[in-house]
Design an enzyme around this catalytic site. Structure first.
Site, PDB file in Angstrom:
ATOM      1  N   ARG A 204       0.848  -1.205   0.000  1.00 61.48           N
ATOM      2  CA  ARG A 204       0.000   0.000   0.000  1.00 61.48           C
ATOM      3  C   ARG A 204       0.878   1.249   0.000  1.00 61.48           C
ATOM      4  O   ARG A 204       0.610   2.212  -0.717  1.00 61.48           O
ATOM      5  CB  ARG A 204      -0.947   0.012   1.196  1.00 61.48           C
TER       6      ARG A 204
ATOM      7  N   CYS B 122      -1.066   6.072   9.027  1.00 64.04           N
ATOM      8  CA  CYS B 122      -1.413   4.766   8.443  1.00 64.04           C
ATOM      9  C   CYS B 122      -2.525   5.020   7.441  1.00 64.04           C
ATOM     10  O   CYS B 122      -2.510   6.024   6.755  1.00 64.04           O
ATOM     11  CB  CYS B 122      -1.795   3.755   9.530  1.00 64.04           C
TER      12      CYS B 122
END
Length: 147
Positions: free
Chosen positions: A45, A105
């Site tokens: 990611r 995050c």
């Protein structure tokens, strides 16, 4: 069948916890200019190799951010690794814990694991960007893809 305990049960003592908001421990998108960013998302990611789970959020990471997947701080049973292992994980990611570190995050949840890791190793200057990639990746701010 797994063995069962035959000891007596103990009842935990009731305690009262009073949470106190500490603004210095949280950052907004506008407060990130000088800090090192520690991104807790998976490497795929972070590098933009897989789609983001939220519609309208671009792939990649904040410019200059360093990737340290939150799982790098955890043992297989979910407990924190040793202080030496946690310190080594931040060092390996290129993060200088003697300087300010802002954790991030996808949505501000697993960044808290990095913040906890910083706290237990004695890093004094850290905060959490709770908007995280969900906010940054949906904004017009610049992004990077790749390592």
């Amino acid at each position: 069948h797994a063995p069962r305990s035959t000891g007596e049960l103990t009842v935990p003592l009731a305690v009262t916890f009073n949470a106190v908001f500490r603004p210095a421990m949280v950052r907004s998108m506008e407060q990130l200019d000088e800090a090192q960013i520690a991104d807790a998302r998976s490497g795929t990611r972070f590098r933009g190799e897989e789609p983001e789970p939220r519609p309208g959020v671009r792939r990649g990471h904040m410019p200059g951010a360093k990737n340290i997947h939150y799982a790098a701080l955890l043992r297989p049973d979910g407990t924190l690794k040793s202080l030496a292992e946690i310190s080594a994980a931040f060092h390996a990611a290129g993060i200088d814990v003697s300087k300010e570190v802002v954790t991030s995050c996808g949505s501000g949840v697993t960044a808290a694991i990095l913040s906890l890791g910083l706290e237990v190793i004695g890093a004094k200057k850290h905060a959490l960007y709770d908007g995280s990639w969900a906010e940054w990746g949906a904004s017009a701010r610049s992004i990077e893809v790749g390592p």
